[in-house]
Design a protein around this motif. Structure first.
Motif, PDB file in Angstrom:
ATOM      1  N   SER A 169      13.810   1.577   3.055  1.00 23.95           N
ATOM      2  CA  SER A 169      13.189   1.240   1.780  1.00 23.95           C
ATOM      3  C   SER A 169      14.271   1.071   0.711  1.00 23.95           C
ATOM      4  O   SER A 169      15.312   1.733   0.763  1.00 23.95           O
ATOM      5  N   THR A 206       8.032  -3.092  -6.730  1.00 24.62           N
ATOM      6  CA  THR A 206       6.703  -3.657  -6.519  1.00 24.62           C
ATOM      7  C   THR A 206       6.318  -3.543  -5.054  1.00 24.62           C
ATOM      8  O   THR A 206       7.165  -3.307  -4.178  1.00 24.62           O
ATOM      9  N   ALA A 207       5.040  -3.725  -4.773  1.00 22.49           N
ATOM     10  CA  ALA A 207       4.557  -3.654  -3.393  1.00 22.49           C
ATOM     11  C   ALA A 207       5.270  -4.674  -2.504  1.00 22.49           C
ATOM     12  O   ALA A 207       5.545  -4.405  -1.320  1.00 22.49           O
ATOM     13  N   LYS A 208       5.603  -5.848  -3.060  1.00 26.62           N
ATOM     14  CA  LYS A 208       6.248  -6.903  -2.272  1.00 26.62           C
ATOM     15  C   LYS A 208       7.675  -6.547  -1.873  1.00 26.62           C
ATOM     16  O   LYS A 208       8.214  -7.113  -0.914  1.00 26.62           O
ATOM     17  N   GLU A 209       8.296  -5.614  -2.601  1.00 24.07           N
ATOM     18  CA  GLU A 209       9.684  -5.251  -2.313  1.00 24.07           C
ATOM     19  C   GLU A 209       9.818  -4.216  -1.207  1.00 24.07           C
ATOM     20  O   GLU A 209      10.926  -3.944  -0.735  1.00 24.07           O
ATOM     21  N   LYS A 260       7.378  -4.092   5.184  1.00 27.89           N
ATOM     22  CA  LYS A 260       6.045  -4.059   5.802  1.00 27.89           C
ATOM     23  C   LYS A 260       6.126  -4.680   7.190  1.00 27.89           C
ATOM     24  O   LYS A 260       6.896  -5.612   7.429  1.00 27.89           O
ATOM     25  N   THR A 271       3.765   0.267   5.879  1.00 25.08           N
ATOM     26  CA  THR A 271       4.602   0.036   4.710  1.00 25.08           C
ATOM     27  C   THR A 271       5.556   1.213   4.583  1.00 25.08           C
ATOM     28  O   THR A 271       5.126   2.370   4.566  1.00 25.08           O
ATOM     29  N   ALA A 286       2.816  -0.167  -5.526  1.00 23.09           N
ATOM     30  CA  ALA A 286       4.173  -0.092  -6.076  1.00 23.09           C
ATOM     31  C   ALA A 286       4.641   1.357  -6.098  1.00 23.09           C
ATOM     32  O   ALA A 286       3.861   2.284  -5.888  1.00 23.09           O
TER      33      ALA A 286
END
Length: 291
Positions: A167, A141-144, A147, A156, A89
């Motif tokens: 991003s 978060t990492a999912k946002e 990738k 990423t 994140a």
């Protein structure tokens, strides 16, 4: 080394229970694009009796970017934020005209557990006309984060723009920060996908550039347009960061950054006098260095 302008070796220093590797600023290279400060935290084992406790401290004229590889950190600030950051994140605090924060191990991890903390603390200088904007905080978060996979490499996009992607982190100047993890050997092409200055930070593994093999703990620095053929070895972990440099020099004192030295003197006095924006109900205070 024909087209790599500089290799910066990580220089370790102790801050409390942490061993921190300072990558920027470096005496021969003060900034890479708008990136002015990079600390490599850990990897450090914490618990059962030692934890991360960075007391209240100020920032001015910059944005902080925290990116964790292992472990969690609780961020609290003068804007009113309380946010735990987990691996993958991004915490993005725009300090602007002034913000303070603390960084601590969350309470739920202080019960005697032993765990690893590992990540990067990064400062991005603000453009001249945005140095004194109102403070903001953003968490993603990492999912946002965007990738994708290319051959043997997984990408990423942490912040900024690159490889025709953007991003969600709200940056204030043209920049990029990208994480790459390789399963096999990978030929890195940055010329067609990134602009400005570039730093290639080797977290794990190695990179071959201009006929030289550079291992972890180093940053390769160049202009994107000048970067020679670069191959990332298998099972490597790389961070790319950089962007367009500012036309004006940046001055740095402690946690303050500005194009104008006189402004640094003003915020130094504010912190010493405790008229700087402070966190409510937070008694801790790190004094100005040298006093």
């Amino acid at each position: 080394m024909s087209n790599i302008g500089l290799i910066i070796e990580e220089r370790s220093r102790d801050i409390g229970d942490f061993l921190v590797g300072r990558l920027l600023p470096f005496r021969k290279k003060r900034m890479i694009g708008p990136f002015i400060f990079i600390d490599h935290m850990g990897p450090t084992q914490l618990g059962p009796e030692k934890y991360m406790d960075v007391d209240q401290h100020p920032h001015y004229g910059l944005s902080t970017l925290t990116f964790m590889l292992e472990g969690n950190i609780l961020h609290k600030d003068s804007i009113g934020t309380e946010q735990v950051i987990s691996p993958g994140a991004v915490n993005w605090m725009v300090a602007g005209k002034g913000a303070t924060h603390t960084e601590r191990t969350p309470e739920n991890l202080r019960g005697g557990n032993v765990f690893t903390t590992h990540g990067y603390q990064i400062w991005v200088a603000l453009p001249k006309d945005k140095e004194e904007i109102a403070p903001e905080f953003h968490h993603f978060t990492a999912k946002e984060l965007p990738k994708w996979t290319d051959g043997n490499a997984k990408f990423t996009l942490i912040a900024g723009e690159g490889y025709h992607k953007k991003s969600p982190v709200p940056v204030h100047s043209p920049l990029f920060m990208i994480e790459i993890k390789t399963e096999g050997t990978y030929q890195l092409n940055t010329r067609d996908h990134l602009k400005g200055e570039i730093g290639i930070c080797i977290v794990e593994g190695s990179v071959e550039a201009c006929g030289n093999v550079i291992k972890k703990g180093n940053i390769l620095v160049a202009k994107v347009s000048d970067t020679c053929e670069t191959t990332i070895s298998a099972h490597s972990h790389i961070l790319l960061f950089g962007g367009e440099p500012f036309p004006e020099e940046r001055h740095i004192f402690w946690n303050f950054v500005s194009h104008d030295k006189a402004k640094l003197e003003i915020v130094k006095q504010q912190w010493e006098n405790k008229t700087f924006p402070m966190m409510p109900n937070e008694p801790s205070y790190i004094p100005l260095p040298g006093l």
